[in-house]
Motif scaffolding. Structure first.
Motif, mmCIF file in Angstrom:
data_model
loop_
_atom_site.group_PDB
_atom_site.id
_atom_site.type_symbol
_atom_site.label_atom_id
_atom_site.label_comp_id
_atom_site.label_asym_id
_atom_site.label_seq_id
_atom_site.Cartn_x
_atom_site.Cartn_y
_atom_site.Cartn_z
ATOM 1 N N PHE A 62 123.536 103.453 0.326
ATOM 2 C CA PHE A 62 122.955 104.612 -0.370
ATOM 3 C C PHE A 62 121.906 105.260 0.528
ATOM 4 O O PHE A 62 121.012 104.586 1.035
ATOM 5 C CB PHE A 62 122.337 104.144 -1.688
ATOM 6 N N SER A 63 122.005 106.574 0.748
ATOM 7 C CA SER A 63 121.020 107.292 1.570
ATOM 8 C C SER A 63 120.245 108.285 0.717
ATOM 9 O O SER A 63 120.803 108.893 -0.209
ATOM 10 C CB SER A 63 121.725 108.035 2.717
ATOM 11 N N TYR A 64 118.970 108.445 1.040
ATOM 12 C CA TYR A 64 118.138 109.398 0.295
ATOM 13 C C TYR A 64 116.919 109.779 1.120
ATOM 14 O O TYR A 64 116.625 109.176 2.152
ATOM 15 C CB TYR A 64 117.716 108.806 -1.047
ATOM 16 N N TRP A 65 116.211 110.810 0.654
ATOM 17 C CA TRP A 65 114.972 111.264 1.283
ATOM 18 C C TRP A 65 113.943 111.515 0.179
ATOM 19 O O TRP A 65 114.253 111.396 -1.005
ATOM 20 C CB TRP A 65 115.221 112.556 2.078
ATOM 21 N N GLY A 66 112.713 111.869 0.546
ATOM 22 C CA GLY A 66 111.694 112.196 -0.449
ATOM 23 C C GLY A 66 110.310 111.778 0.002
ATOM 24 O O GLY A 66 110.132 111.157 1.049
ATOM 25 N N ASP A 67 109.317 112.142 -0.823
ATOM 26 C CA ASP A 67 107.939 111.757 -0.530
ATOM 27 C C ASP A 67 107.686 110.332 -1.031
ATOM 28 O O ASP A 67 108.594 109.641 -1.489
ATOM 29 C CB ASP A 67 106.956 112.761 -1.136
ATOM 30 N N LYS A 68 106.429 109.905 -0.956
ATOM 31 C CA LYS A 68 106.115 108.516 -1.312
ATOM 32 C C LYS A 68 106.399 108.223 -2.783
ATOM 33 O O LYS A 68 106.798 107.110 -3.147
ATOM 34 C CB LYS A 68 104.663 108.185 -0.975
ATOM 35 N N ASN A 69 106.209 109.240 -3.649
ATOM 36 C CA ASN A 69 106.484 109.035 -5.067
ATOM 37 C C ASN A 69 107.981 108.839 -5.309
ATOM 38 O O ASN A 69 108.392 108.004 -6.111
ATOM 39 C CB ASN A 69 105.980 110.232 -5.878
ATOM 40 N N GLU A 70 108.795 109.633 -4.597
ATOM 41 C CA GLU A 70 110.240 109.500 -4.751
ATOM 42 C C GLU A 70 110.730 108.178 -4.172
ATOM 43 O O GLU A 70 111.634 107.541 -4.723
ATOM 44 C CB GLU A 70 110.952 110.674 -4.084
ATOM 45 N N LEU A 71 110.135 107.770 -3.077
ATOM 46 C CA LEU A 71 110.501 106.490 -2.473
ATOM 47 C C LEU A 71 110.270 105.348 -3.456
ATOM 48 O O LEU A 71 111.139 104.495 -3.670
ATOM 49 C CB LEU A 71 109.686 106.275 -1.198
ATOM 50 N N ALA A 72 109.097 105.353 -4.091
ATOM 51 C CA ALA A 72 108.768 104.298 -5.053
ATOM 52 C C ALA A 72 109.692 104.351 -6.267
ATOM 53 O O ALA A 72 110.138 103.309 -6.774
ATOM 54 C CB ALA A 72 107.313 104.435 -5.495
ATOM 55 N N CYS A 73 109.998 105.555 -6.718
ATOM 56 C CA CYS A 73 110.863 105.723 -7.882
ATOM 57 C C CYS A 73 112.271 105.223 -7.587
ATOM 58 O O CYS A 73 112.870 104.499 -8.392
ATOM 59 C CB CYS A 73 110.900 107.198 -8.295
ATOM 60 N N LYS A 74 112.815 105.593 -6.425
ATOM 61 C CA LYS A 74 114.166 105.167 -6.075
ATOM 62 C C LYS A 74 114.246 103.641 -5.947
ATOM 63 O O LYS A 74 115.222 103.021 -6.376
ATOM 64 C CB LYS A 74 114.589 105.824 -4.759
ATOM 65 N N GLU A 75 113.225 103.039 -5.375
ATOM 66 C CA GLU A 75 113.229 101.582 -5.236
ATOM 67 C C GLU A 75 113.252 100.900 -6.603
ATOM 68 O O GLU A 75 113.953 99.904 -6.811
ATOM 69 C CB GLU A 75 111.999 101.132 -4.434
#
Length: 448
Positions: A62-75
């Motif tokens: 799975f590949s994705y991008w985003g800021d730190k908030n999106e990173l934490a949310c995706k995890e």
């Protein structure tokens, strides 16, 4: 999209009609055999679906991008999915937003594309013709889920009748306002019915002071995004037909003049002045400001209780119509080369059609699951840490007033020229008409 799915239904009915025409030549035994065969195929399809998505031990990339908030949310979403689907492990690859487009090019050219790919509309269009994305139409029709996403959100990921991604979250713009500044001036707060004339009058009345003590009436983020299609009609360029529409376009000229007049009058900072201020709305130096859903998390932290604020829908012009602004709707696609397409589709449904997941995604933007975004649960649910319970409905409404988000390739080149020209007008180096003429000529040369 409704007409599209109706057309599919009509096409699927044609074989049945033809079968009826030949009924005199078809025995009851053959009809029963045909029915049994169709049932067997359906059972096999369902069995294959459940086998891959529910039984086999599978690793999905799975590949994705985003800021730190999106990173934490995706995890967090990945952990939730794995807990609910113990047979599926997710191997995620994060890339920063600036590098993501290049990363996808590398994936596709090397033949190592992830099973599930985070995508945006403008990025998708760059790759859709290359056959790298699986057409999700059969999956969506089979599971009958097309109507569960926000109206129009599937259109963003549809090209030539094929749906290449399922919408995930929509990152839209609204107008923030500083209640303390309004209160000090004795002005009523803006409402969803405010007009462009109201907006201009407010910015003039609330611009005060000089130098480091100056309060600006507004802060308009990235003029090229605002100007090129402010009223949702007759934009700077016609993307579908690759045609420039700068000259002889009253909608575009009015938007261009509105933006530059606010800067020339000192009611909104120029790009250079914005850099010198050292921050945006969170500094307390702006009565109003264009804001995106991704601003909210940082504002809650940076503003805290230093001043009261809220958000409202963008205003409307009585002659040209309501303001629009580019929406950044993110989606999830399946690689056409994936060996685990059913499991990938299960992961996509979990993220885009599960209320549990969409509730967490609401930290990043407006959820696209219609049943959730229209519920009181969404509108009234805020993290305990939030000092301001802002007007979520303003962002949700702006989903229906979203403009295109063309920002790559030839469109980026034209957008850069637009930025150059509005800056020249703002510095009184040229006139609006001269700038539009240059922009038209430049755009035509790019699109040739």
């Amino acid at each position: 999209m409704g007409n599209f799915f109706k057309s599919i239904a009509v096409l699927l009915s044609v074989p049945l009609l033809l079968s009826g025409c030949n009924s005199s030549a078809t025995s009851a035994e053959n009809q029963q055999s045909s029915i049994q065969e169709e049932e067997n195929l359906s059972d096999n399809a369902n069995e294959n679906t459940s086998t891959e998505a529910s039984k086999e031990q599978i690793t999905l990339t799975f590949s994705y991008w985003g800021d730190k908030n999106e990173l934490a949310c995706k995890e967090e979403l990945i952990k939730d999915f794995e807990a609910a689907h113990p047979n599926i492990k997710i191997e995620a690859t994060y890339t920063d937003g600036v590098s993501y487009h290049t990363k996808l090019q590398t994936f596709f050219t090397s033949g190592a594309a992830p099973d599930v790919i985070s995508i945006a509309g403008d990025i998708m269009y760059d790759f859709a013709e290359e056959g790298v994305f699986e057409d999700l139409t059969p999956y969506i029709e089979r599971d009958q889920v097309a109507g569960q996403w926000a109206d129009g959100s599937l259109d963003i990921f549809t090209k030539h009748g094929k749906i290449y991604a399922a919408p995930y979250v929509s990152k839209v713009f609204a107008m923030a306002y500083n209640k303390d500044i309004f209160d000090a001036a004795g002005l009523a707060y803006p409402t969803e019915s405010w007009t462009e004339e109201d907006f201009v009058n407010i910015t003039r009345q609330l611009t005060t002071g000089e130098g480091v003590n100056k309060i600006y009436g507004t802060k308009l983020t990235d003029g090229s995004k605002m100007i090129r299609d402010l009223y949702g009609q007759m934009p700077l360029y016609d993307v579908k037909n690759k045609k420039m529409q700068a000259e002889g376009n009253d909608y575009f000229k009015h938007a261009f003049s509105l933006y530059t007049d606010l800067i020339i009058g000192g009611y909104s900072p120029s790009d250079l002045e914005t850099d010198s201020i050292g921050g945006g709305f969170e500094t307390g130096k702006f009565a109003t400001a264009l804001c995106a859903t991704w601003d909210i998390n940082s504002w809650e932290e940076l503003i805290g209780d230093s001043f009261k604020w809220d958000v409202v829908q963008l205003p409307s012009n009585t002659d040209y119509g309501p303001w629009t602004y580019p929406a950044y709707t993110d989606g999830m696609a399946i690689s056409s080369t994936s060996e685990h397409k059913e499991a990938a589709w299960e992961f996509i449904k979990w993220n885009t059609l599960s209320e549990e997941s969409q509730e967490k995604i609401s930290q990043l933007g407006v959820p696209v699951l219609k049943s959730y975004v229209e519920s009181d649960n969404y509108l009234n649910d805020f993290p305990n840490s939030y000092a301001v319970k802002y007007n979520k409905e303003a962002f949700a409404d702006m989903m229906n007033r979203a403009a295109g988000q063309e920002s790559l390739g030839i469109w980026a080149e034209i957008n850069d020229e637009l930025t150059k020209q509005y800056n020249a007008v703002s510095l009184s180096e040229t006139t609006v008409d001269e700038a539009i003429a240059v922009l038209q000529k430049k755009g035509e040369s790019v699109l040739e």
